[in-house]
Design a protein around this motif. Structure first.
Motif, PDB file in Angstrom:
ATOM      1  N   ASN A 167       1.016  -1.307   0.002  1.00 11.87           N
ATOM      2  CA  ASN A 167       0.000  -0.007  -0.100  1.00 11.87           C
ATOM      3  C   ASN A 167       1.017   1.366  -0.019  1.00 11.87           C
ATOM      4  OD1 ASN A 167      -2.701  -0.959  -0.128  1.00 11.87           O
ATOM      5  ND2 ASN A 167      -2.689  -1.448   1.918  1.00 11.87           N
ATOM      6  N   GLY A 168       2.110   1.070  -0.019  1.00 16.12           N
ATOM      7  CA  GLY A 168       3.126   2.236  -0.399  1.00 16.12           C
ATOM      8  C   GLY A 168       3.202   2.957   0.961  1.00 16.12           C
ATOM      9  N   CYS A 169       3.218   2.452   2.102  1.00 17.28           N
ATOM     10  CA  CYS A 169       3.742   3.077   3.361  1.00 17.28           C
ATOM     11  C   CYS A 169       5.066   3.536   3.385  1.00 17.28           C
ATOM     12  CB  CYS A 169       3.350   2.154   4.751  1.00 17.28           C
ATOM     13  SG  CYS A 169       1.756   1.916   4.902  1.00 17.28           S
ATOM     14  N   LYS A 170       5.429   4.631   3.783  1.00 19.32           N
ATOM     15  CA  LYS A 170       6.823   5.130   3.713  1.00 19.32           C
ATOM     16  C   LYS A 170       7.369   4.795   4.920  1.00 19.32           C
ATOM     17  CE  LYS A 170       9.092   9.323   2.844  1.00 19.32           C
ATOM     18  NZ  LYS A 170      10.348   8.950   1.898  1.00 19.32           N
ATOM     19  N   VAL A 171       6.653   4.753   5.991  1.00 20.95           N
ATOM     20  CA  VAL A 171       7.510   4.244   7.317  1.00 20.95           C
ATOM     21  C   VAL A 171       6.601   3.309   8.140  1.00 20.95           C
ATOM     22  CG1 VAL A 171       8.408   5.041   9.497  1.00 20.95           C
ATOM     23  CG2 VAL A 171       8.314   6.683   7.665  1.00 20.95           C
ATOM     24  N   ILE A 172       7.090   2.095   8.334  1.00 20.47           N
ATOM     25  CA  ILE A 172       6.430   1.037   9.060  1.00 20.47           C
ATOM     26  C   ILE A 172       6.952   1.039  10.642  1.00 20.47           C
ATOM     27  CG2 ILE A 172       5.466  -1.039   9.333  1.00 20.47           C
ATOM     28  CD1 ILE A 172       5.560  -1.238   6.297  1.00 20.47           C
ATOM     29  N   ILE A 173       5.982   1.394  11.463  1.00 19.80           N
ATOM     30  CA  ILE A 173       6.495   1.136  13.030  1.00 19.80           C
ATOM     31  C   ILE A 173       5.815  -0.241  13.315  1.00 19.80           C
ATOM     32  CG2 ILE A 173       5.929   2.223  15.203  1.00 19.80           C
ATOM     33  CD1 ILE A 173       5.041   4.639  13.509  1.00 19.80           C
ATOM     34  N   ILE A 174       6.932  -0.981  13.879  1.00 19.20           N
ATOM     35  CA  ILE A 174       6.774  -2.471  14.303  1.00 19.20           C
ATOM     36  C   ILE A 174       6.814  -2.725  15.823  1.00 19.20           C
ATOM     37  CG2 ILE A 174       7.027  -4.734  13.793  1.00 19.20           C
ATOM     38  CD1 ILE A 174       8.158  -4.060  11.137  1.00 19.20           C
ATOM     39  N   GLY A 175       5.877  -3.248  16.505  1.00 25.35           N
ATOM     40  CA  GLY A 175       6.039  -4.013  17.879  1.00 25.35           C
ATOM     41  C   GLY A 175       5.862  -5.350  17.485  1.00 25.35           C
ATOM     42  N   ALA A 176       6.886  -5.877  17.410  1.00 24.00           N
ATOM     43  CA  ALA A 176       7.047  -7.337  16.711  1.00 24.00           C
ATOM     44  C   ALA A 176       6.363  -8.387  17.656  1.00 24.00           C
ATOM     45  CB  ALA A 176       8.529  -7.682  16.767  1.00 24.00           C
ATOM     46  N   VAL A 177       5.573  -9.368  16.949  1.00 22.25           N
ATOM     47  CA  VAL A 177       5.136 -10.635  17.716  1.00 22.25           C
ATOM     48  C   VAL A 177       6.510 -11.124  18.058  1.00 22.25           C
ATOM     49  CG1 VAL A 177       3.789 -12.731  17.379  1.00 22.25           C
ATOM     50  CG2 VAL A 177       2.775 -10.501  16.481  1.00 22.25           C
TER      51      VAL A 177
END
Ligand code: BGC
Length: 371
Positions: free
Chosen positions: A93-103
């Motif tokens: 979807n073209g997200c420029k930044v992804i913030i991840i709280g990992a499983v």
């Protein structure tokens, strides 16, 4: 031109200039908002089963939306494959930044390679993402301090520095797929280990290694079952004085086992129990003397800091970090913004949690609904 005409001309000019200025200001404002509106940001949180991740997701979504971004927020239901799919969709979807709280901090290498390929910037949120060079930044609380504060709290409450003891201690650790678990465990054990060695603290179960004490997925139920086993096997004729729990879900689990075994009744006092997150449920337990303390990590501030990081990244600038040495993910040392945690207990919860507006006092009135 007479004096009156000059004044009229001057007023008209001033009005025109003010209007032009206001118009330009509105245009720039709209322009900025429109610019950010076209910028998509992904937020992938691990689960909705715990209070904190819901809040983190909500704070991030609100902060980012207020800065005009188009936010894609997902929760991974603690499932590795679901979180991978969600991140993949964010990339598509073209997200420029992804913030991840990992499983699971070890299970994202492949999807993050795809993110890197697509030019996406990755911010690991609270939990470090391991074994990949595709994670760009990390925002967290000082995880070692969380454990140390828990250890020091126990040390202080029991008077260990002054030679008190022996006391019976049991230890709980977090989930082994979460890099934070090691920091919490090591931070606390650095303080407690010398007292275990010199006999001021005795661990009757003998379970003192991180693997013996770990609770898969931080599950309350698993923590409860493990503690029930320990109580039945080692404490049939003795009592536990203190339980180190890394967070509130493991602490609530331990409390369940203790209450079922008759603690907090007939003069059998609850042990000292530590926790983390200052969840509502645990704050209530603290007020009922069933849990002793928790670590408060003001996730409103963490989320706000991450929004600032996103602003910098989108503007093509380097985001602010304040730690460049502590968090090595096995492939690289990840530039980190680290915040300080504090403890809450019965003595300071009003100041820390209520006065700061984190909770309302009415949430802690003792009625059936609040149990
Ligand atoms: C977080 C803790 C949380 C735990 C379980 C850890 O990674 O740092 O705040 O209690 O996960 O969700």
């Amino acid at each position: 031109m007479n004096k009156f005409a000059v004044k009229k001309k001057y007023i008209a000019k001033t009005i025109l200039m003010s209007l032009a200025f206001i118009f330009a200001f509105i245009l720039v404002g709209c322009g900025l908002a429109l610019d950010n509106k076209t910028v998509r940001i992904g937020v992938a949180m691990p689960t909705q089963t715990r209070q904190r991740w819901n809040q983190d997701g909500a704070y991030l979504e609100k902060g980012l939306s207020e800065h005009g971004y188009d936010v894609f927020l997902e929760f991974g239901n603690n499932e590795i494959s679901l979180q991978n799919t969600q991140i993949r969709t964010m990339i598509k979807n073209g997200c420029k930044v992804i913030i991840i709280g990992a499983v699971d901090g070890n299970a994202l290498s492949q999807v993050l390679d795809e993110a890197k390929e697509a030019g996406v910037t990755i911010i690991a949120y609270d939990r470090l993402i391991m074994n990949t060079d595709a994670v760009d930044y990390y925002a967290t609380f000082d995880n070692l301090s969380v454990g140390m504060i828990q250890g020091e709290y126990i040390e202080e409450k029991l008077g260990l520095k002054y030679g008190a003891g022996p006391f019976n201690l049991e230890i709980t650790a977090g989930s082994l797929d979460d890099n934070n678990t090691i920091f919490y465990f090591e931070g606390a054990m650095e303080v407690l280990r010398p007292y275990i060695r010199n006999g001021q603290l005795s661990v009757k179960s003998g379970q003192t290694g991180i693997k013996d004490c770990a609770i898969s997925h931080w599950k309350e139920k698993i923590a409860e079952e493990r503690m029930a086993n320990i109580l039945a096997t080692y404490y049939a004729d003795d009592k536990i004085d203190v339980i180190l729990c890394p967070n509130d879900s493991t602490a609530i689990g331990a409390q369940g086992a203790l209450l079922a075994a008759g603690y907090n009744k007939d003069g059998k006092k609850m042990p000292i129990i530590t926790g983390q997150d200052a969840d509502r449920k645990s704050v209530r337990a603290i007020l009922r003397d069933e849990q002793t303390m928790s670590i408060f990590k003001d996730t409103r501030n963490l989320a706000a800091q991450v929004v600032k990081m996103v602003d910098a990244i989108v503007a093509g600038k380097e985001p602010e970090t304040n730690d460049i040495g502590n968090y090595d993910n096995g492939v690289k040392v990840v530039p980190t913004f680290m915040m300080r945690p504090v403890f809450v207990d019965k003595t300071n919860y009003k100041e820390i949690l209520i006065d700061s507006g984190y909770y309302k006092e009415s949430e802690f009135l003792f009625d059936e609904a609040n149990k």
